[in-house]
Design an enzyme around this catalytic site. Structure first.
Site, mmCIF file in Angstrom:
data_model
loop_
_atom_site.group_PDB
_atom_site.id
_atom_site.type_symbol
_atom_site.label_atom_id
_atom_site.label_comp_id
_atom_site.label_asym_id
_atom_site.label_seq_id
_atom_site.Cartn_x
_atom_site.Cartn_y
_atom_site.Cartn_z
ATOM 1 N N HIS A 138 93.020 24.685 16.128
ATOM 2 C CA HIS A 138 93.720 23.483 15.666
ATOM 3 C C HIS A 138 94.159 22.581 16.816
ATOM 4 O O HIS A 138 94.556 21.439 16.590
ATOM 5 C CB HIS A 138 94.905 23.836 14.754
ATOM 6 C CG HIS A 138 96.113 24.372 15.462
ATOM 7 N ND1 HIS A 138 97.345 24.484 14.848
ATOM 8 C CD2 HIS A 138 96.306 24.849 16.722
ATOM 9 C CE1 HIS A 138 98.222 24.988 15.698
ATOM 10 N NE2 HIS A 138 97.614 25.220 16.842
ATOM 11 N N ASP A 139 94.062 23.082 18.049
ATOM 12 C CA ASP A 139 94.403 22.263 19.214
ATOM 13 C C ASP A 139 93.261 21.352 19.646
ATOM 14 O O ASP A 139 93.445 20.526 20.536
ATOM 15 C CB ASP A 139 94.772 23.165 20.402
ATOM 16 C CG ASP A 139 96.162 23.776 20.257
ATOM 17 O OD1 ASP A 139 97.039 23.124 19.671
ATOM 18 O OD2 ASP A 139 96.361 24.913 20.720
ATOM 19 N N GLU A 185 94.525 30.353 11.072
ATOM 20 C CA GLU A 185 94.839 28.930 11.077
ATOM 21 C C GLU A 185 95.328 28.486 9.695
ATOM 22 O O GLU A 185 95.100 29.156 8.685
ATOM 23 C CB GLU A 185 93.594 28.096 11.436
ATOM 24 C CG GLU A 185 93.084 28.268 12.852
ATOM 25 C CD GLU A 185 93.818 27.393 13.862
ATOM 26 O OE1 GLU A 185 94.787 26.702 13.486
ATOM 27 O OE2 GLU A 185 93.397 27.407 15.041
ATOM 28 N N GLU A 226 95.028 19.972 11.712
ATOM 29 C CA GLU A 226 94.896 21.011 10.709
ATOM 30 C C GLU A 226 93.788 20.577 9.757
ATOM 31 O O GLU A 226 93.601 19.394 9.501
ATOM 32 C CB GLU A 226 96.208 21.217 9.944
ATOM 33 C CG GLU A 226 97.412 21.518 10.824
ATOM 34 C CD GLU A 226 97.320 22.829 11.593
ATOM 35 O OE1 GLU A 226 96.344 23.590 11.389
ATOM 36 O OE2 GLU A 226 98.203 23.094 12.421
#
Length: 365
Positions: free
Chosen positions: A268-269, A297, A328
């Site tokens: 998600h980064d 996640e 996300e």
């Protein structure tokens, strides 16, 4: 009055009620930060810890007498007003004795997550996310829409990792916040994914930091050969754990071989292209036929009504505030990057935490 006039009057009343409701909602959202600030003050004052240490419900005076760090006597009136809101939000509970004695305040299931010394606490994350350093990028959202760019960099002149590396105070705040959430999620993985872990012989944790997750997995499943994989300077600071090998490297270049790969709050980064590169390297690291990737996640659900589903949208905005292109993803978005990364099949497994587990299998399996 004719039926037509009566109908118009009813429509007018309903419209007025809807407008009033709409106004009330905007006022509430306008000041929704008040909940966060009241919660932060409760953590800073250690109110939950004070009540917990007594073992029974206590009065405001008893709470105030245990507040440390005050140069003068604590302001009980201000404390009462903060507690009144937190009671209304069901963070704490209050009981009014029938004999007319002082109200007694106690913990709820919510306030137990504010205990500093608990293994399962969110107190450091509350202090982190409500610190001015972390709040500042949220004020840059409209600027990001107009100009593109990274919110954190607009607020501070550098990205979050750069600020952390050059500011020990911020680095500690940041690491403490992430560490407490990692413990919460790790506990949920161990309790909610037993079948998925028990059959693994070797496991590499990509982006595993100093090894907190993989060490707990190997502690629960000693037959697993564990590899903690992160950047060289990160694993240099990692403590020794039984059954764990620390390996330094770059997930964009290569990942150590294992039966399975686990990544917790890593993808998600990153944007889609970077995620696909990481997934392709994961594909090369696992064996043909029986390998898998375990992705921990958030899966954003547009119509979801689960206990954590609303938070998926908030965490997506959190990624705008604090990451450099991360987000996300919905199941459709996960499916796309998984397929392009070499994983045509997957299943989503719910665990008792905010994120889910996405168990992905390579194309040739």
């Amino acid at each position: 009055m004719s039926s037509q006039e009566s109908g118009r009057e009813k429509e007018t009343i309903e419209l007025d009620e809807a407008r009033l409701q709409g106004q009330a909602e905007i006022w509430r959202y306008m000041f929704s930060f008040a909940d966060s600030m009241a919660l932060k003050s409760a953590v800073e004052l250690r109110i939950a810890d004070i009540i917990h240490s007594h073992g029974v419900a206590i009065t405001l005076s008893q709470i105030a007498s245990c507040i440390n760090g005050s140069l003068t006597s604590p302001d009980i009136t201000t404390l009462a007003r903060i507690m009144r809101l937190l009671v209304r939000r069901k963070i704490f509970t209050v009981h009014h004795p029938s004999d007319g004695g002082d109200p007694l305040y106690d913990l709820t299931h919510s306030s137990r997550w504010l205990l500093h010394d608990s293994e399962q606490t969110l107190a450091p994350m509350i202090l982190m996310e409500n610190h001015p350093w972390l709040i500042a990028p949220w004020h840059c959202f409209s600027q990001c829409v107009k100009e593109c760019g990274i919110a954190f960099k607009k607020a501070h002149g550098r990205e979050i990792w750069d600020l952390a590396s050059g500011n020990p105070e911020f680095n500690k705040l940041f690491n403490d916040g992430l560490a407490c959430t990692s413990k919460v999620v790790t506990s949920a993985i161990l309790s909610g994914y037993k079948q998925g872990l028990s059959s693994i012989e070797s496991l590499v944790d990509v982006g595993g930091g100093i090894g907190g997750l993989i060490s707990e997995i190997v502690k629960a499943y000693p037959h697993i050969k564990g590899v903690n994989f992160d950047l060289p300077h990160v694993v240099l600071a990692a403590p020794a754990y039984n059954g764990i090998f620390h390996v330094g490297g770059d997930m964009f270049h290569a990942i150590p071989n294992a039966n399975a790969v686990i990544m917790k709050w890593v993808l998600h980064d990153w944007g889609d292209e970077d995620c696909i590169k990481i997934l392709r390297n994961c594909r090369k690291a696992i064996p043909r036929g029986n390998g898998k990737v375990i992705i921990v996640e958030v899966v954003v659900k547009a119509e979801g009504s689960g206990v954590f589903d609303d938070l998926g949208f908030i965490f997506d905005l959190l990624m705008i505030a604090h990451s450099s292109g991360g987000k996300e993803r919905t199941e459709v978005e996960w499916k796309k990057i998984l397929e392009e990364g070499g994983f045509s099949r997957y299943k989503i497994i719910d665990i008792p935490a905010l994120p889910s587990i996405i168990e992905a299998y390579p194309d040739d399996q």
